[in-house]
Design a protein around this motif. Structure first.
Motif, PDB file in Angstrom:
ATOM      1  N   TYR A  78      -0.649 -84.334 -56.062  1.00 39.68           N
ATOM      2  CA  TYR A  78      -1.069 -82.890 -56.490  1.00 39.68           C
ATOM      3  C   TYR A  78      -2.527 -82.835 -56.886  1.00 39.68           C
ATOM      4  CZ  TYR A  78      -0.721 -78.052 -58.656  1.00 39.68           C
ATOM      5  OH  TYR A  78      -0.862 -76.706 -59.055  1.00 39.68           O
ATOM      6  N   THR A  79      -3.112 -83.865 -57.639  1.00 42.39           N
ATOM      7  CA  THR A  79      -4.336 -83.761 -58.156  1.00 42.39           C
ATOM      8  C   THR A  79      -5.381 -83.951 -57.117  1.00 42.39           C
ATOM      9  OG1 THR A  79      -4.000 -86.155 -58.796  1.00 42.39           O
ATOM     10  CG2 THR A  79      -3.722 -84.419 -60.529  1.00 42.39           C
ATOM     11  N   ALA A  80      -5.086 -84.355 -56.057  1.00 39.88           N
ATOM     12  CA  ALA A  80      -5.949 -84.789 -54.821  1.00 39.88           C
ATOM     13  C   ALA A  80      -6.033 -83.305 -54.022  1.00 39.88           C
ATOM     14  CB  ALA A  80      -5.633 -85.945 -53.949  1.00 39.88           C
ATOM     15  N   TYR A  81      -5.275 -82.400 -54.350  1.00 39.99           N
ATOM     16  CA  TYR A  81      -5.417 -81.199 -53.337  1.00 39.99           C
ATOM     17  C   TYR A  81      -5.902 -79.967 -54.139  1.00 39.99           C
ATOM     18  CZ  TYR A  81      -1.979 -83.037 -49.827  1.00 39.99           C
ATOM     19  OH  TYR A  81      -1.477 -83.543 -48.921  1.00 39.99           O
ATOM     20  N   PHE A  82      -6.796 -79.215 -53.181  1.00 43.13           N
ATOM     21  CA  PHE A  82      -7.022 -77.988 -53.399  1.00 43.13           C
ATOM     22  C   PHE A  82      -5.507 -77.272 -53.351  1.00 43.13           C
ATOM     23  CE2 PHE A  82     -11.188 -78.446 -53.104  1.00 43.13           C
ATOM     24  CZ  PHE A  82     -11.696 -78.632 -51.473  1.00 43.13           C
ATOM     25  N   MET A  83      -5.664 -76.003 -54.363  1.00 44.99           N
ATOM     26  CA  MET A  83      -4.293 -75.549 -54.376  1.00 44.99           C
ATOM     27  C   MET A  83      -4.834 -73.882 -54.099  1.00 44.99           C
ATOM     28  SD  MET A  83      -2.117 -77.264 -54.411  1.00 44.99           S
ATOM     29  CE  MET A  83      -0.672 -76.201 -54.474  1.00 44.99           C
ATOM     30  N   GLY A  84      -4.085 -73.141 -53.514  1.00 41.20           N
ATOM     31  CA  GLY A  84      -4.371 -71.708 -53.576  1.00 41.20           C
ATOM     32  C   GLY A  84      -3.346 -70.544 -53.259  1.00 41.20           C
ATOM     33  N   TRP A  85      -3.494 -69.388 -53.246  1.00 37.31           N
ATOM     34  CA  TRP A  85      -2.486 -68.332 -53.177  1.00 37.31           C
ATOM     35  C   TRP A  85      -3.037 -67.299 -51.913  1.00 37.31           C
ATOM     36  CZ3 TRP A  85       1.994 -68.030 -54.902  1.00 37.31           C
ATOM     37  CH2 TRP A  85       2.304 -68.722 -56.305  1.00 37.31           C
ATOM     38  N   LEU A 100      -4.113 -78.089 -49.814  1.00 35.74           N
ATOM     39  CA  LEU A 100      -4.794 -78.667 -48.773  1.00 35.74           C
ATOM     40  C   LEU A 100      -5.482 -80.023 -49.327  1.00 35.74           C
ATOM     41  CD1 LEU A 100      -6.122 -78.287 -45.980  1.00 35.74           C
ATOM     42  CD2 LEU A 100      -8.310 -77.213 -47.186  1.00 35.74           C
ATOM     43  N   PRO A 101      -5.399 -80.966 -48.749  1.00 34.85           N
ATOM     44  CA  PRO A 101      -5.997 -82.178 -49.282  1.00 34.85           C
ATOM     45  C   PRO A 101      -7.550 -81.872 -49.465  1.00 34.85           C
ATOM     46  CG  PRO A 101      -4.277 -82.640 -47.429  1.00 34.85           C
ATOM     47  CD  PRO A 101      -4.543 -81.283 -47.603  1.00 34.85           C
ATOM     48  N   ARG A 102      -7.996 -82.358 -50.486  1.00 32.98           N
ATOM     49  CA  ARG A 102      -9.519 -82.263 -50.928  1.00 32.98           C
ATOM     50  C   ARG A 102     -10.232 -83.048 -50.053  1.00 32.98           C
ATOM     51  NH1 ARG A 102     -14.005 -82.681 -53.847  1.00 32.98           N
ATOM     52  NH2 ARG A 102     -14.655 -80.873 -55.156  1.00 32.98           N
ATOM     53  N   ASP A 103     -11.522 -82.332 -49.475  1.00 36.22           N
ATOM     54  CA  ASP A 103     -12.105 -82.904 -48.405  1.00 36.22           C
ATOM     55  C   ASP A 103     -13.612 -82.388 -48.831  1.00 36.22           C
ATOM     56  OD1 ASP A 103     -13.513 -83.627 -45.913  1.00 36.22           O
ATOM     57  OD2 ASP A 103     -11.751 -83.340 -44.816  1.00 36.22           O
ATOM     58  N   PRO A 104     -14.373 -83.403 -48.810  1.00 40.51           N
ATOM     59  CA  PRO A 104     -15.855 -82.807 -49.136  1.00 40.51           C
ATOM     60  C   PRO A 104     -16.427 -82.205 -47.694  1.00 40.51           C
ATOM     61  CG  PRO A 104     -15.759 -85.412 -48.599  1.00 40.51           C
ATOM     62  CD  PRO A 104     -14.351 -84.776 -48.575  1.00 40.51           C
TER      63      PRO A 104
END
Length: 128
Positions: A29-36, A98-102
């Motif tokens: 979870y801590t490696a993901y953007f989260m959104g609504w 969404l997996p965090r990606d630079p």
């Protein structure tokens, strides 16, 4: 596998409040953007709010000052506090990750709303 489950939708009079929650499992979870995100039969899916792993937030202009997104990394949960609801907020609301990606900014994800993992959605109806 990734699993996202929303709760907290319902019907409310204009000006009222609702709180949506999302429980996440099956990924870091801590490696993901989260959104609504939200969608109606008449409108394409649109971004509502996104929160980065460092708790920085991005909102759609239509909800700024009324909605607040937050995440609890210890519990793998995501919330959306919605105040001063308007009839145009009526939609199915989806929790997404969404997996965090630079190469991908939260703002871009909010604007495009076309990638990521999605929950089943919860209905929010605002009546005047």
């Amino acid at each position: 596998q990734v699993h996202l489950e929303e709760s907290g939708g319902g019907s409310v009079q204009a000006g009222g409040s609702l709180r949506l929650s999302c429980t996440a499992s099956g990924f870091t979870y801590t490696a993901y953007f989260m959104g609504w995100f939200r969608q109606t039969p008449e409108r394409e899916r649109e971004g509502v709010a996104v929160i980065d792993t460092d708790d920085s937030t991005t909102y759609a202009d239509s909800v700024k000052g009324r909605f607040t997104i937050s995440r609890d990394n210890a519990k793998n949960t995501l919330s959306l506090e919605m105040n001063n609801l308007k009839p145009e907020d009526t939609a199915s609301y989806y929790c997404a990750g969404l997996p965090r990606d630079p190469r991908m900014s939260p703002e871009y994800w909010l604007r495009t709303a076309d990638v990521g993992y999605w929950g089943q959605g919860t209905q929010v109806t605002v009546f005047s």
